[in-house]
Design a protein around this motif. Sequence first.
Motif, PDB file in Angstrom:
ATOM      1  N   VAL A 146     -14.091  12.032  -1.710  1.00  0.00           N
ATOM      2  CA  VAL A 146     -12.936  11.209  -1.341  1.00  0.00           C
ATOM      3  C   VAL A 146     -11.912  12.110  -0.658  1.00  0.00           C
ATOM      4  O   VAL A 146     -11.480  13.109  -1.229  1.00  0.00           O
ATOM      5  N   ILE A 147     -11.551  11.753   0.572  1.00  0.00           N
ATOM      6  CA  ILE A 147     -10.477  12.453   1.285  1.00  0.00           C
ATOM      7  C   ILE A 147      -9.223  11.622   1.080  1.00  0.00           C
ATOM      8  O   ILE A 147      -9.115  10.503   1.589  1.00  0.00           O
ATOM      9  N   GLY A 148      -8.294  12.135   0.290  1.00  0.00           N
ATOM     10  CA  GLY A 148      -7.159  11.316  -0.137  1.00  0.00           C
ATOM     11  C   GLY A 148      -5.817  11.805   0.352  1.00  0.00           C
ATOM     12  O   GLY A 148      -5.517  13.002   0.292  1.00  0.00           O
ATOM     13  N   TYR A 149      -4.997  10.858   0.825  1.00  0.00           N
ATOM     14  CA  TYR A 149      -3.684  11.175   1.353  1.00  0.00           C
ATOM     15  C   TYR A 149      -2.549  10.580   0.521  1.00  0.00           C
ATOM     16  O   TYR A 149      -1.379  10.764   0.857  1.00  0.00           O
ATOM     17  N   THR A 173      -2.577  15.208  -0.192  1.00  0.00           N
ATOM     18  CA  THR A 173      -1.275  14.658  -0.573  1.00  0.00           C
ATOM     19  C   THR A 173      -0.163  15.703  -0.491  1.00  0.00           C
ATOM     20  O   THR A 173       1.013  15.357  -0.422  1.00  0.00           O
ATOM     21  N   GLY A 174      -0.537  16.990  -0.555  1.00  0.00           N
ATOM     22  CA  GLY A 174       0.462  18.046  -0.530  1.00  0.00           C
ATOM     23  C   GLY A 174       1.105  18.304  -1.870  1.00  0.00           C
ATOM     24  O   GLY A 174       2.127  19.004  -1.955  1.00  0.00           O
ATOM     25  N   ARG A 175       0.551  17.752  -2.930  1.00  0.00           N
ATOM     26  CA  ARG A 175       1.114  17.954  -4.265  1.00  0.00           C
ATOM     27  C   ARG A 175       0.014  17.940  -5.316  1.00  0.00           C
ATOM     28  O   ARG A 175      -1.127  17.596  -5.036  1.00  0.00           O
ATOM     29  N   GLU A 176       0.376  18.316  -6.543  1.00  0.00           N
ATOM     30  CA  GLU A 176      -0.577  18.287  -7.642  1.00  0.00           C
ATOM     31  C   GLU A 176      -0.841  16.835  -8.035  1.00  0.00           C
ATOM     32  O   GLU A 176       0.068  15.989  -8.019  1.00  0.00           O
ATOM     33  N   ARG A 218      -6.008   6.567   3.368  1.00  0.00           N
ATOM     34  CA  ARG A 218      -4.723   6.949   3.948  1.00  0.00           C
ATOM     35  C   ARG A 218      -3.697   5.847   3.748  1.00  0.00           C
ATOM     36  O   ARG A 218      -4.034   4.718   3.413  1.00  0.00           O
ATOM     37  N   ASP A 219      -2.452   6.184   4.034  1.00  0.00           N
ATOM     38  CA  ASP A 219      -1.406   5.171   4.071  1.00  0.00           C
ATOM     39  C   ASP A 219      -1.607   4.286   5.295  1.00  0.00           C
ATOM     40  O   ASP A 219      -1.975   4.769   6.363  1.00  0.00           O
ATOM     41  N   ALA A 220      -1.388   3.001   5.132  1.00  0.00           N
ATOM     42  CA  ALA A 220      -1.470   2.082   6.264  1.00  0.00           C
ATOM     43  C   ALA A 220      -0.192   2.167   7.101  1.00  0.00           C
ATOM     44  O   ALA A 220       0.879   2.482   6.601  1.00  0.00           O
ATOM     45  N   ARG A 221      -0.331   1.904   8.388  1.00  0.00           N
ATOM     46  CA  ARG A 221       0.845   1.813   9.245  1.00  0.00           C
ATOM     47  C   ARG A 221       1.624   0.569   8.866  1.00  0.00           C
ATOM     48  O   ARG A 221       1.085  -0.527   8.775  1.00  0.00           O
ATOM     49  N   LYS A 222       2.922   0.703   8.651  1.00  0.00           N
ATOM     50  CA  LYS A 222       3.714  -0.418   8.197  1.00  0.00           C
ATOM     51  C   LYS A 222       3.833  -1.500   9.266  1.00  0.00           C
ATOM     52  O   LYS A 222       4.119  -1.218  10.431  1.00  0.00           O
ATOM     53  N   ALA A 223       3.639  -2.726   8.851  1.00  0.00           N
ATOM     54  CA  ALA A 223       3.664  -3.853   9.783  1.00  0.00           C
ATOM     55  C   ALA A 223       5.073  -4.223  10.215  1.00  0.00           C
ATOM     56  O   ALA A 223       5.247  -5.050  11.100  1.00  0.00           O
ATOM     57  N   ASP A 224       6.106  -3.595   9.597  1.00  0.00           N
ATOM     58  CA  ASP A 224       7.475  -3.927  10.010  1.00  0.00           C
ATOM     59  C   ASP A 224       7.792  -3.415  11.410  1.00  0.00           C
ATOM     60  O   ASP A 224       8.821  -3.751  11.985  1.00  0.00           O
ATOM     61  N   GLN A 225       6.896  -2.597  11.983  1.00  0.00           N
ATOM     62  CA  GLN A 225       7.040  -2.235  13.388  1.00  0.00           C
ATOM     63  C   GLN A 225       6.615  -3.394  14.281  1.00  0.00           C
ATOM     64  O   GLN A 225       7.121  -3.563  15.388  1.00  0.00           O
ATOM     65  N   LEU A 226       5.682  -4.196  13.796  1.00  0.00           N
ATOM     66  CA  LEU A 226       5.212  -5.356  14.543  1.00  0.00           C
ATOM     67  C   LEU A 226       6.128  -6.554  14.342  1.00  0.00           C
ATOM     68  O   LEU A 226       6.387  -7.315  15.273  1.00  0.00           O
TER      69      LEU A 226
END
Length: 299
Positions: A146-149, A173-176, A218-226
Motif C-alpha cells: 500500500v502506497i499511502g498519502y 504521509t511525512g509523519r509517524e 491519495r487525497d482526492a482533489r477537492k470539488a470546491d474548485q469545480l
Amino acid sequence: MDLFDVAVIGAGPAGLAAALNAAVRKKKVVVFGPAMSEKLHRAPEIANYLGLPDTSGEALMAAFRQHVERHDVTFREDRVQVVYDMGESMGILLAGNEIVSARTAVLATGVNFGTPLPGEAELLGHGVGYCATCDAALYKGRPVIVIGYNDEAVEETNFIATMASETTFINQTGREVALSPGVTEVAEKPQRILGESQAEGVELKSGALHADGVFVIRDARKADQLAPGVEMDGAHVAVNAAMETNLPNLFACGDLVGQPYQINAAVGRGQIAGLSAAKAATRREAEEKQESAKLSNRV
C-alpha cells in the motif's frame, strides 16, 4: 440559449444513472464527460455487479451508455470549468467561455487520485487499485503493498493486513503512523510500479519490493474548485440522503461523495441524485411559470 432541466457533470456509472432517471421523467438532460470511464476501461472483469458476472468494465460501461442513449439525452465531451448559480439557473462554464444553463446540476466526476506513478495507469485493474478494503478478499494469503498519502491509507493497510500474507506500507504521509503488528513500513519515495501485464511490485531507489497487489491511496482533489462554495466532508462532497449538497439545486453522487468506490454504489447514488434533480427541476419550472404569470397580470 437552451435551458436544460438537469446537467450532469461526469459520464461514468453514477452520472449515467443520474441522467437516465432524470430522462425517464421526461426531463431535458445534458451529460458532460468522456464516453468511457478510464477505470472501467481498464477493468478486465467486474465480479461483483449483481446479475452480470464475468463482465468486463468496458462491456458494462457500453451497456450503460446504450441504455441512456435510448432516451433524449444530449452528450458532450467538453471539459467543465466551473458550476455556479446564476440566479435564474445553474451556469455550466465550458472552455472558450461557453455557458450552458440548467435548472439543476449533478456532480458525478468521480475521485481524482492525483498524478499517477509510472506504471500506475497502465496496470490499473491488473493488480493496481485505489480501495484496499474493497478488494482485500482478492489478496487473501498473498503479498500486498500500500502506497499511502493520508490517514485513510493507514486504516486500509491495517485492514488488508488481516488477510494478506505480507503487507508493506510505503509511508508518504511525512509523519509517524500507527500500523498493526506485522506490517512492514518503508519511508522511501516510490519510483514506479513494476509489471508488464500484471502488477508485480514497486521500485524504490534502494531496490524493488515484490507483491501481487499494489494499492495507491491519495487525497482526492477537492470539488470546491469545480463548484465554489460546495461543502466538503474531507476529500468528498457532503450530501444528505437525497444526494443534495449545501448549494441549492446542486447534487452530487458516485465516488465523489465517499466510499465504497464500487459500481453498485455509484449507480445507486446516481439514481437517487437523478430523481432528486428531476424533482427540483420540476419545482423550479413551476416557480418560473408562476413568476411569469404574475408579470403578465401586472401588465
